[in-house]
Design an enzyme around this catalytic site. Structure first.
Site, PDB file in Angstrom:
ATOM      1  NE  ARG A 199      -2.726   1.231   3.550  1.00  0.00           N
ATOM      2  CZ  ARG A 199      -3.470   1.416   4.544  1.00  0.00           C
ATOM      3  NH1 ARG A 199      -4.759   1.834   4.372  1.00  0.00           N
ATOM      4  NH2 ARG A 199      -3.197   1.349   6.016  1.00  0.00           N
ATOM      5  CG  ASP A 497      -4.541   2.205  10.941  1.00  0.00           C
ATOM      6  OD1 ASP A 497      -5.431   2.851  11.419  1.00  0.00           O
ATOM      7  OD2 ASP A 497      -4.438   1.527   9.743  1.00  0.00           O
TER       8      ASP A 497
END
Length: 626
Positions: A199, A497
């Site tokens: 990603r 996160d």
């Protein structure tokens, strides 16, 4: 170091010569012309956001009679599947469980840092999304360490295989105790089982180490894409593996088209056929849900699937509705995938992937994140694992081909949900075609009755403060829980996160600026149901939760952080929530303070950012230390 139109700060080109190879530098320079269109599109994104906020305007579907902006594709053709998509390559047809996490750790030697990759590739996950974005710390040179570790692992370097052998023994030791069996039979063979996925950072972020020779910021998307693909494509192809990306934070089909142009340009430069690089799109933004088929169409042969990530999406809805005083999210624990607008969002995604393209190809739907970690008391773990399995079963029944987990220990706990049905995937389920009515649009911001409580506020504040503290130490993925549950092993830590930090402060901003009414009495104070969540109440709770963190032991809050990164986290949380301006990205205030532990400097940078944004919508995204 300067090369043509790019500059790499200090001596990093030499220190990371294995990552900044001549081929990488040449491609970075060649792709740098995409930077200006990215910046223009990000400015347009902010302009439209400001316009909607000022006018109180909702996001709407595109006009079916027109063309997708920036393309020659008719919107109606996209919605009808009249475009050529991608066949699903063999190593993506079964993705029952994808793990997520960074490939590097902050402030440790290579032998310890690369263990992250070993855990991932030995976990038994069908795929692993190695994160360059929300879960990857950015202090020092972590973005480059991440790339180095991936190159070493994908290339089968001796240092990686030596580490992997030891990690396999540790993983089996844990699984024998927890699962009653080993999970790694042949560690060398196991390393080839998991599909490697990367990603890159979103279009809205700048790289810290690469800039234009004129000093302007370089889109991190260009840098991450180039470094990962150029350093690894040959080895991946030699191993019979696809080159796969997860594209984050896309808001519109025009942005997806820009990604498509960038990826196609890279393929052309590397003499790869069009569509060699495959992409999933994380549906993390409300506006993207209004343009799902359009996004599929513009990505064409690159596109393989959507992912329904929960946290970023909630944050985007909150941000898009910041102007509406009647739109107030409840306690975060109540915003599950079956809640109001979340259920409608998921339903649109599954209908979009099950719409065939012109060749009859469907796309994958990867379900959302399971943040649990099976560490705690016997009762606490049992309860949490039952909820995790129930959540996976719900997604499987809804038609998802798999889901995400945030920790390797969860792979073999959740994977059997899909193992029981044995099907490689769940492509081609029969759902009604997507419709584009006013009712559909309203459903994407539909609220539901749910509590707003002091307990909920404390949880929001505690985790937001802890997350900011972890970010400052280079841990953008961290195991956290509210301070009131420190020492209580019945309440498990959850992997968090940046997205979970974003939504917590967005909800708190709503409660403060929209005058949220508490729905229940608080047993621990005089605050009663019906009370308004005022700025004064917020500040009192902030003091309370911050004090708990100052008094926490080293297991939960490192002593060294209490005079460095924790005060900066508090300053950012307070500034963000109390500002009358709703800032689009919480991460911006942390990015300008990376590697800074001085509170007074942080205050100046926060003020600088806020003044710039409030003046004309400018986001400071470049490295202030460079």
């Amino acid at each position: 170091m300067e090369i043509k139109n790019i500059r790499i700060r200090s001596n990093l080109a030499e220190v990371y010569a294995d990552i900044y190879t001549p081929e990488v530098l040449e491609l970075l320079s060649s792709l740098a012309h995409h930077n200006a269109p990215i910046k223009e599109l990000m400015a347009e994104r902010l302009r439209l956001r400001a316009e909607r906020q000022a006018l109180g305007a909702r996001i709407h579907f595109l006009d079916e009679t027109g063309y997708i902006p920036g393309t020659h594709i008719k919107i109606q053709d996209a919605r009808d599947g009249n475009f050529e998509g991608s066949e699903i390559p063999p190593d993506l047809r079964r993705q029952w469980i994808q793990g997520t996490g960074p490939a590097a750790k902050p402030g440790v030697p290579l032998e310890k840092s690369i263990r992250n990759v070993a855990y991932a590739l030995l976990s038994g996950a069908d795929g692993w999304m190695f994160d360059g974005e929300d879960a990857l710390g950015q202090i020092q040179t972590m973005s480059l360490d991440n790339q180095r570790n991936l190159k070493l692992a994908i290339g089968g370097a001796p240092i990686f295989t030596q580490v992997a052998k030891k990690v396999a023994e540790e993983m089996n030791q844990w699984s024998l105790g927890f699962l009653g069996c080993g999970i790694v039979e042949d560690w060398e063979a196991q390393l080839g089982f998991t599909t490697k996925i990367f990603r890159p950072r979103g279009l809205h972020l700048d790289d810290r180490h690469v800039c234009h020779t004129d000093g302007s910021g370089m889109a991190a998307s260009i840098v991450d894409l180039t470094l990962y693909v150029v350093n690894n494509y040959k080895k991946l192809q030699e191993n019979g593996s696809s080159i796969v990306l997860y594209l984050p934070k896309i808001q519109t089909a025009r942005e997806a088209a820009l990604w498509n142009e960038l990826i196609s340009d890279l393929e052309n430069n590397l003499q790869l056929s069009l569509g060699t690089i495959k992409v999933y799109v994380l549906v993390e933004q409300l506006e993207a849900t209004f343009q799902l088929m359009e996004i599929r169409a513009v990505l064409g042969k690159h596109f393989v699937g959507f992912n329904t990530g929960r946290w970023d999406y909630i944050n985007s809805v909150s941000d898009a509705m910041a102007w509406d005083n009647d739109f107030i999210n409840p306690n975060i624990d109540n915003i599950t995938m079956t809640y109001g607008y979340m259920a409608n969002y998921e339903d649109r995604v599954r209908r979009a992937v099950n719409t065939p393209d012109v060749n009859g190809n469907f796309a994958l739907w990867q379900g959302g994140m399971e943040p649990n970690i099976p560490v705690g008391s016997v009762d606490g773990v049992a309860t949490s694992m039952a909820k995790a399995i129930a959540g996976a079963e719900r997604e499987q029944r809804a038609g998802a081909s798999g889901k995400w987990v945030a920790h390797w220990k969860m792979v073999n706990i959740v994977r059997p949900v899909w193992g029981k049905i044995q099907a490689e995937n769940q492509l081609g389920w029969d759902f009604p075609p997507l419709t584009y009515t006013d009712e559909d649009a309203k459903g994407l911001t539909q609220l539901a009755a749910a509590p707003i409580t002091i307990r909920g506020a404390r949880d929001l504040l505690s985790v937001a403060l802890q997350y900011g503290n972890a970010f400052g130490q280079g841990m953008q993925a961290a195991a956290l829980k509210p301070a009131d549950f420190f020492g209580n092993d019945d309440v498990l830590y959850l992997m968090e996160d940046m997205a979970t930090g974003e939504i917590r402060v967005s909800i708190l901003w709503e409660w403060v600026h929209k005058g949220a009414q508490l729905t229940e009495d608080d047993d621990q104070s005089s605050v009663k149901a019906g009370a308004i969540f005022s700025p004064d109440l917020f500040l009192k709770l902030l003091d309370d939760e911050y004090g708990k963190l100052l008094n926490a032991d080293d297991k939960d809050v490192y002593a060294s952080s209490k005079q460095t990164t924790l005060p900066i986290s508090r300053e950012i949380v307070e500034a963000y929530v109390l500002s009358s301006t709703k800032f689009p990205w919480f991460i911006d205030l942390f990015n300008i303070n990376i590697d800074n532990t001085n509170l007074e400097i942080a205050k100046k940078r926060i003020a600088l950012f806020m003044e710039a944004f409030e003046a004309d919508g400018t986001r400071i995204t470049h490295n202030l230390d460079a």
